[in-house]
Design an enzyme around this catalytic site. Structure first.
Site, short mmCIF file in Angstrom:
data_model
loop_
_atom_site.label_atom_id
_atom_site.label_comp_id
_atom_site.label_asym_id
_atom_site.label_seq_id
_atom_site.Cartn_x
_atom_site.Cartn_y
_atom_site.Cartn_z
N TRP A 156 -17.80 -20.59 -22.40
CA TRP A 156 -17.85 -21.48 -21.32
C TRP A 156 -18.62 -22.72 -22.14
CZ3 TRP A 156 -23.14 -21.74 -21.29
CH2 TRP A 156 -23.72 -20.61 -21.34
N ASN A 157 -19.06 -22.33 -23.17
CA ASN A 157 -20.12 -23.50 -23.56
C ASN A 157 -19.31 -24.63 -23.96
OD1 ASN A 157 -19.49 -21.87 -26.05
ND2 ASN A 157 -21.62 -22.37 -26.96
N PRO A 181 -9.74 -17.34 -21.06
CA PRO A 181 -10.85 -17.94 -20.97
C PRO A 181 -12.11 -17.56 -20.28
CG PRO A 181 -9.52 -19.08 -19.27
CD PRO A 181 -8.87 -17.59 -19.96
N ALA A 182 -13.23 -18.17 -20.53
CA ALA A 182 -14.60 -17.57 -19.59
C ALA A 182 -14.27 -17.87 -18.31
CB ALA A 182 -15.64 -18.10 -20.10
N GLY A 233 -17.99 -15.63 -28.79
CA GLY A 233 -18.90 -15.35 -27.76
C GLY A 233 -19.92 -14.61 -28.25
N SER A 234 -20.54 -13.62 -27.37
CA SER A 234 -21.86 -13.08 -27.55
C SER A 234 -21.68 -11.77 -28.84
CB SER A 234 -22.56 -12.36 -26.49
OG SER A 234 -21.59 -11.49 -25.93
N GLU A 253 -16.51 -15.12 -33.98
CA GLU A 253 -17.60 -16.29 -34.05
C GLU A 253 -18.58 -15.87 -33.00
OE1 GLU A 253 -17.90 -18.69 -35.88
OE2 GLU A 253 -16.02 -18.35 -37.10
N LEU A 254 -19.79 -15.28 -33.28
CA LEU A 254 -20.64 -14.78 -32.34
C LEU A 254 -21.95 -15.68 -32.26
CD1 LEU A 254 -20.16 -10.80 -33.39
CD2 LEU A 254 -18.99 -12.51 -31.94
N CYS A 287 -24.35 -22.25 -30.15
CA CYS A 287 -24.38 -21.19 -31.09
C CYS A 287 -25.07 -21.54 -32.46
CB CYS A 287 -23.06 -20.63 -31.78
SG CYS A 287 -21.74 -21.75 -32.13
N GLU A 386 -31.33 -15.11 -29.68
CA GLU A 386 -30.91 -16.08 -29.02
C GLU A 386 -31.17 -16.36 -27.74
OE1 GLU A 386 -26.62 -16.15 -28.44
OE2 GLU A 386 -26.39 -17.90 -29.68
P1 NAD Z 1 -19.62 -13.36 -23.69
O1 NAD Z 1 -19.44 -12.47 -24.85
O2 NAD Z 1 -20.37 -13.07 -22.37
O3 NAD Z 1 -18.23 -13.80 -23.28
C1 NAD Z 1 -17.51 -14.58 -24.18
C2 NAD Z 1 -16.02 -14.22 -23.61
O4 NAD Z 1 -15.75 -12.79 -23.55
C3 NAD Z 1 -15.58 -14.57 -22.10
O5 NAD Z 1 -14.37 -15.13 -22.01
C4 NAD Z 1 -15.71 -13.40 -21.37
O6 NAD Z 1 -15.12 -13.33 -20.24
C5 NAD Z 1 -15.16 -12.33 -22.34
N1 NAD Z 1 -15.47 -10.94 -22.47
C6 NAD Z 1 -16.42 -10.42 -21.67
N2 NAD Z 1 -16.53 -9.00 -21.86
C7 NAD Z 1 -15.32 -8.63 -22.57
C8 NAD Z 1 -14.91 -7.47 -22.91
N3 NAD Z 1 -15.19 -6.19 -22.92
N4 NAD Z 1 -13.83 -7.50 -23.63
C9 NAD Z 1 -13.09 -8.89 -24.18
N5 NAD Z 1 -13.55 -9.92 -23.58
C10 NAD Z 1 -14.49 -9.84 -22.77
O7 NAD Z 1 -20.51 -14.92 -24.11
P2 NAD Z 1 -20.62 -16.10 -23.45
O8 NAD Z 1 -22.13 -15.72 -22.73
O9 NAD Z 1 -19.47 -16.48 -22.58
O10 NAD Z 1 -20.83 -17.11 -24.45
C11 NAD Z 1 -22.17 -17.19 -25.13
C12 NAD Z 1 -22.31 -16.68 -26.67
O11 NAD Z 1 -21.17 -17.24 -27.41
C13 NAD Z 1 -23.47 -17.06 -27.20
O12 NAD Z 1 -23.86 -15.82 -28.11
C14 NAD Z 1 -23.00 -17.82 -28.19
O13 NAD Z 1 -23.77 -18.39 -29.40
C15 NAD Z 1 -21.76 -17.48 -28.68
N6 NAD Z 1 -20.81 -18.57 -29.31
C16 NAD Z 1 -20.32 -18.48 -30.53
C17 NAD Z 1 -19.96 -19.66 -31.13
C18 NAD Z 1 -19.63 -19.28 -32.50
O14 NAD Z 1 -18.64 -20.40 -33.09
N7 NAD Z 1 -20.10 -18.60 -33.36
C19 NAD Z 1 -19.53 -20.68 -30.46
C20 NAD Z 1 -20.09 -20.73 -29.12
C21 NAD Z 1 -20.35 -19.62 -28.58
#
Ligand code: NAD
Length: 486
Positions: A156-157, A181-182, A233-234, A253-254, A287, A386
């Site tokens: 969502w960021n 999507p988120a 995501g995370s 991409e975490l 990130c 983070e």
């Molecule tokens: P998150 O991992 O909680 O969620 C990301 C996405 O994954 C969401 O769409 C969520 O609905 C989905 N998701 C959740 N559980 C899942 C599962 N079990 N299986 C499949 N999909 C699932 O992360 P967040 O809090 O939404 O995003 C923030 C994180 O993203 C931060 O750690 C940030 O650093 C990272 N991030 C990384 C980059 C990069 O390019 N490296 C860019 C932006 C954000």
């Protein structure tokens, strides 16, 4: 064009049509700046995700019949539509994600158009190889081919731009996509999907499914009907995805915890500006943010004073107000994490220089003041994990070796910065940093769409590289064909 919404609900886009959930369930999204309900969103489950995968398998066959030039034209049409609707897209992005409209949202939407345009350009010039071989009568070529159906899951960021980082190269290369999507930025996703749908793609080429990540995201990762995974995501979710999608090619991409390293000979005004920008841009929900700022005692007082002064000038407020430079955090989970990290830092002896708490009087509990903490101990969460919020934690190290060791001790290794006037020193330090991207004398979050971006090996920041031709390579397989002409 069909409607995204029925009378009340934003729907999934599956097989070229906007559709409700099989279960009929809906959830709501809320404005992070006012708490007001923004929209009802179809809540998908595994049935909807499976329908999207089946549609994508058909969509992949249709895409495969198009030439690269035709797929490039689809990308260009999407870019045109994103630009045509950039005002609406930027407003929804500011309202639903919380980033300031003028200072940031418009830029993110402009980058999304660029992303589609660049993928369309690059795919036309991605050449294969003619490989000389030893055996007489053999001729060998190899080239890159779409993989099939991609499972794309986004956070969502940057809810407009990060999806484009996957959707554009996938479409240009000829992969069909199922995109989850988120949930907190579903409206942004629906509007981007409208722009994509307006390009008149083959049915099933791009499908959008709303719903909890742990349900619909998990389904598209694990289902044998998808051939590759793109996830931002995370690190925690990335780990789950790596297990559930084991065996499929994946681009992960975490998270990051960018060290901004200020060497003793640095231009401190420049370092302070860039470090503060990296901490407060998108309210720190980046990130590649300035996760922690590392400096020696020699420059600490001057640097921390300068960063605190810049933090004092940030205008926290309504994302739609043109004078706002920082909006609220996107959701309660991230706000709680920021509270915890700041409390942990203070309990361990960090000094509070600016901010340090929320500003609910601005309209919601999600407004967090730009915050600067000095003399943060290395064991504090602000240094070791983070934070993902508008906090600039300054850590004092003993010397250059300690700066490097502290920078590299983190579990993440995504983006970093080094500030120094000595180019040789900068290069040597940058080479020794365990990070995928090192910015010399600029913010850790400087990046452009065609530059390689991703985590260093051995860290928890992901696998693979996004960006321009790198993304196209990631979403394609090498096909080798040998001919016997003897
Ligand atoms: P998150 O991992 O909680 O969620 C990301 C996405 O994954 C969401 O769409 C969520 O609905 C989905 N998701 C959740 N559980 C899942 C599962 N079990 N299986 C499949 N999909 C699932 O992360 P967040 O809090 O939404 O995003 C923030 C994180 O993203 C931060 O750690 C940030 O650093 C990272 N991030 C990384 C980059 C990069 O390019 N490296 C860019 C932006 C954000």
């Amino acid at each position: 064009m069909q409607q995204t919404h029925d009378a009340t609900t934003t729907m999934h886009f599956i097989d070229g049509r906007w559709q409700p959930s099989a279960s009929g369930k809906v959830v709501h999204t809320y404005s992070p700046s006012t708490g007001a309900r923004l929209a009802a969103i179809a809540e998908g489950d595994r049935i909807d995700a499976q329908a999207a995968i089946a549609a994508a398998r058909r969509g992949f066959k249709s895409l495969a019949r198009l030439t690269r030039w035709e797929r490039a034209r689809l990308c260009f049409r999407i870019a045109d539509e994103v630009e045509r609707r950039s005002d609406e897209l930027s407003r929804v992005l500011a309202m639903e994600q919380g980033k300031p409209l003028e200072a940031e949202a418009r830029g993110e939407v402009a980058a999304a158009a660029t992303g589609f345009r660049e993928a369309g350009e690059l795919i036309k010039w991605m050449e294969g190889e003619f490989i000389p071989v030893e055996t007489p009568g053999k001729r060998v070529i190899s080239y890159r081919q779409a993989r099939g159906v991609y499972a794309v899951i986004t956070p969502w960021n940057f809810p407009i731009n990060i999806p484009v980082e996957y959707l554009a190269p996938c479409l240009a290369a000829g992969n069909a996509v199922v995109w989850v999507p988120a949930p907190t930025t579903s409206l942004c996703a629906a509007m981007l999907m409208e722009c994509i749908a307006a390009a008149d793609l083959p049915n099933g080429a791009v499908n959008l499914v709303f719903g909890p990540g742990a349900v619909v995201g998990d389904e598209i990762v694990a289902d044998p009907g998808t051939d590759g995974i793109g996830f931002t995501g995370s690190a925690r979710t990335g780990g789950l995805i790596a297990q559930r999608g084991a065996g499929k090619p994946m681009l992960l991409e975490l998270g990051g915890n960018g060290p901004v390293v200020v060497l003793d000979d640095a231009d401190l005004d420049r370092a302070a500006e860039a470090a503060a920008f990296g901490s407060f841009f998108n309210a720190g929900q980046v990130c590649a943010a300035s996760g922690r700022i590392l400096v020696t005692e020699r420059s600490y007082d001057a640097l921390s004073e300068k960063i605190a002064a810049i933090a004092g000038k940030v205008r926290l407020g309504d994302p739609l107000d043109p004078s706002t430079t920082m909006g609220p955090l996107n959701n309660a989970m991230v706000a709680t994490k920021v509270d915890e990290h700041v409390a942990d830092g203070l309990a361990r002896g960090a000094e509070l220089l600016v901010g340090g708490n929320r500003s609910p009087e601005l309209g919601s509990e999600l407004f967090y003041k730009p915050t600067v903490l000095g003399r943060v101990p290395v064991e504090a969460l602000l240094n070791s994990a983070e934070t993902f919020g508008p906090v600039a934690p300054i850590v004092v190290c003993s010397d250059e070796a300690d700066l490097l060791a502290t920078a590299n001790a983190a579990s993440h290794g995504l983006a970093a910065s080094v500030f120094t006037r000595d180019l040789g020193r900068a290069f040597a330090f940058g080479e020794n940093l365990t990070a995928g991207l090192v910015n010399i004398n600029s913010a850790s979050c400087y990046w452009e769409l065609h530059l390689p971006f991703g985590g260093a090996a051995g860290k928890q920041s992901g696998i693979g590289r996004l960006g321009g031709k790198h993304s196209l390579r990631e979403v394609t397989d090498i096909k080798t064909i040998t001919f016997d002409i003897s």
